[in-house]
Design an enzyme around this catalytic site. Structure first.
Site, PDB file in Angstrom:
ATOM      1  N   GLU A   1     -34.539 -43.802  -8.624  1.00 11.14           N
ATOM      2  CA  GLU A   1     -34.049 -42.488  -8.993  1.00 11.14           C
ATOM      3  C   GLU A   1     -32.627 -42.577  -9.538  1.00 11.14           C
ATOM      4  O   GLU A   1     -31.772 -43.195  -8.907  1.00 11.14           O
ATOM      5  CB  GLU A   1     -34.059 -41.561  -7.784  1.00 11.14           C
ATOM      6  CG  GLU A   1     -35.432 -41.350  -7.182  1.00 11.14           C
ATOM      7  CD  GLU A   1     -35.400 -40.537  -5.904  1.00 11.14           C
ATOM      8  OE1 GLU A   1     -36.473 -40.239  -5.371  1.00 11.14           O
ATOM      9  OE2 GLU A   1     -34.284 -40.214  -5.417  1.00 11.14           O
TER      10      GLU A   1
ATOM     11  N   ARG B   1     -38.517 -41.064   1.334  1.00  6.84           N
ATOM     12  CA  ARG B   1     -37.866 -42.000   0.417  1.00  6.84           C
ATOM     13  C   ARG B   1     -38.930 -42.647  -0.453  1.00  6.84           C
ATOM     14  O   ARG B   1     -40.003 -43.044   0.030  1.00  6.84           O
ATOM     15  CB  ARG B   1     -37.085 -43.075   1.175  1.00  6.84           C
ATOM     16  CG  ARG B   1     -35.757 -42.602   1.756  1.00  6.84           C
ATOM     17  CD  ARG B   1     -34.764 -42.260   0.666  1.00  6.84           C
ATOM     18  NE  ARG B   1     -33.441 -41.926   1.160  1.00  6.84           N
ATOM     19  CZ  ARG B   1     -33.035 -40.689   1.450  1.00  6.84           C
ATOM     20  NH1 ARG B   1     -33.887 -39.677   1.319  1.00  6.84           N
ATOM     21  NH2 ARG B   1     -31.805 -40.454   1.871  1.00  6.84           N
TER      22      ARG B   1
ATOM     23  N   HIS C   1     -36.114 -35.060  -6.252  1.00  6.19           N
ATOM     24  CA  HIS C   1     -35.344 -35.265  -5.016  1.00  6.19           C
ATOM     25  C   HIS C   1     -34.525 -34.011  -4.693  1.00  6.19           C
ATOM     26  O   HIS C   1     -33.337 -34.086  -4.371  1.00  6.19           O
ATOM     27  CB  HIS C   1     -34.431 -36.487  -5.133  1.00  6.19           C
ATOM     28  CG  HIS C   1     -34.108 -37.093  -3.799  1.00  6.19           C
ATOM     29  ND1 HIS C   1     -33.972 -38.446  -3.590  1.00  6.19           N
ATOM     30  CD2 HIS C   1     -33.880 -36.532  -2.580  1.00  6.19           C
ATOM     31  CE1 HIS C   1     -33.673 -38.692  -2.331  1.00  6.19           C
ATOM     32  NE2 HIS C   1     -33.613 -37.535  -1.695  1.00  6.19           N
TER      33      HIS C   1
END
Length: 338
Positions: free
Chosen positions: A271, A242, A300
């Site tokens: 994000e 993360r 991601h």
């Protein structure tokens, strides 16, 4: 159970609900959303009927939760649960679950691929050979390039993904050490790796640092400039966990002054990124010469393969069935978890 229950998947991730209906059975009514960008966009009448809720990209705040008077179970369609206001859910007595095993191999493979691409100089030579003019047809001497049998891989967190990374990096001849205060003694013996008693002890020996912990109150900001400078000079950092766990501005600083040789990021603090974007991302996008070949950023995407995307669907539905219908404790996240 003969009472009809209602389960909502608001984001419209899949073209229909046939797979979910097969798993949940005839006593569950499936509501399929139209891809709403936030829970706030859902009609009140829909929220009023929902017993079970799937969450993938959406955030679930206390205000959102208040709109679901019948809510009993929330299944986060992924590993991390930082998108959920777990305190508000716990106060309501709502059970929270995640899906911890859908993309284990994909994320582990992605982390290892980042390590390999950096430590073997693949991105470095790739960037230099496509420069204008291209670099000479020869290898480059750089702190990035190292023999794996001379490297120690440090893992912050040794859950499913961290364990998979440990086994993969052992196969490349690396020494592997981890720090995870939540695991019992003996895990290291079972895997044939080493254990660091403290985070500081881990950092001081990690030529390659890879992060593998969930985002919680205790892991947010876990690695800042102080921690990065404890790494040996020329180390590489990889984050597929993360974004907020790693201070991206501190990473910019230690890459810029040469303390770190390189970094691979699948996640960043916000994000998708918004202006003003972090300095490191800006330097990467404009291909500043000092950063050439030293940084890899992916959006991601470490979890993704078509197979993993199907797994998310199936495992999420199975978890909802187990908890909402059968009263089991499959993948339940303890409200006391940090």
């Amino acid at each position: 159970m003969n009472t009809m229950l209602t389960v909502l998947e608001p984001e419209g991730l899949y073209p229909d609900t046939s797979e979910e209906q097969r798993i949940l059975g005839p006593n569950v009514r499936l509501l399929h959303g139209g891809g709403e960008e936030s829970i706030a966009q859902l009609p009140d009448a829909v929220c009023a009927e929902v017993d079970g809720l799937f969450i993938f990209r959406n955030w679930l705040s206390a205000a959102d939760i208040a709109r679901f008077p019948k809510l009993k179970v929330v299944v986060r369609m992924g590993v991390g649960y930082d998108r959920l206001d777990r305190a508000a859910l716990a106060a309501r007595g709502v059970t929270v679950c995640n899906v911890p095993d859908y993309g284990t191999t994909e994320v582990a493979d992605h982390a290892v691929a980042l390590i390999l691409a950096l430590r073997r100089g693949i991105t470095l030579h790739h960037d230099m050979q496509r420069a204008e003019p291209p670099a000479p047809w020869a290898y480059v001497t750089s702190p990035l390039l190292q023999r794996f049998s001379e490297q120690t891989v440090g893992l912050l967190g040794l859950g499913r993904i961290g364990t998979a990374v440990a086994l993969r990096m052992k196969a490349f001849g690396c020494r592997v050490v981890f720090h995870d205060p939540y695991l019992p003694n003996g895990v290291e013996r079972a895997l044939g790796i080493a254990r660091a008693r403290t985070r500081e002890e881990l950092l001081e020996q990690a030529d390659i640092l890879s992060l593998h912990a969930p985002l919680t109150r205790t892991t947010e900001g876990l690695v800042g400039e102080r921690e990065l400078r404890r790494l040996p000079a020329g180390a590489v950092v990889v984050n597929t966990a993360r974004g907020p766990m790693l201070d991206i501005d501190a990473l910019y600083t230690v890459l810029r002054d040469g303390h770190l040789a390189g970094a691979g990021l699948d996640v960043i603090p916000q994000e998708p990124p918004v202006e003003p974007i972090p300095r490191l991302l800006a330097a990467y996008r404009t291909r500043e010469p000092w950063l050439e070949g030293r940084l890899i950023i992916t959006p991601h995407s470490a979890f993704y393969t078509p197979h993993a995307y199907d797994d998310i669907r199936i495992k999420s539905a199975e978890t909802m069935r187990d908890v909402l219908l059968d009263g089991l404790r499959s993948n339940v996240v303890d409200p006391a978890t940090d």
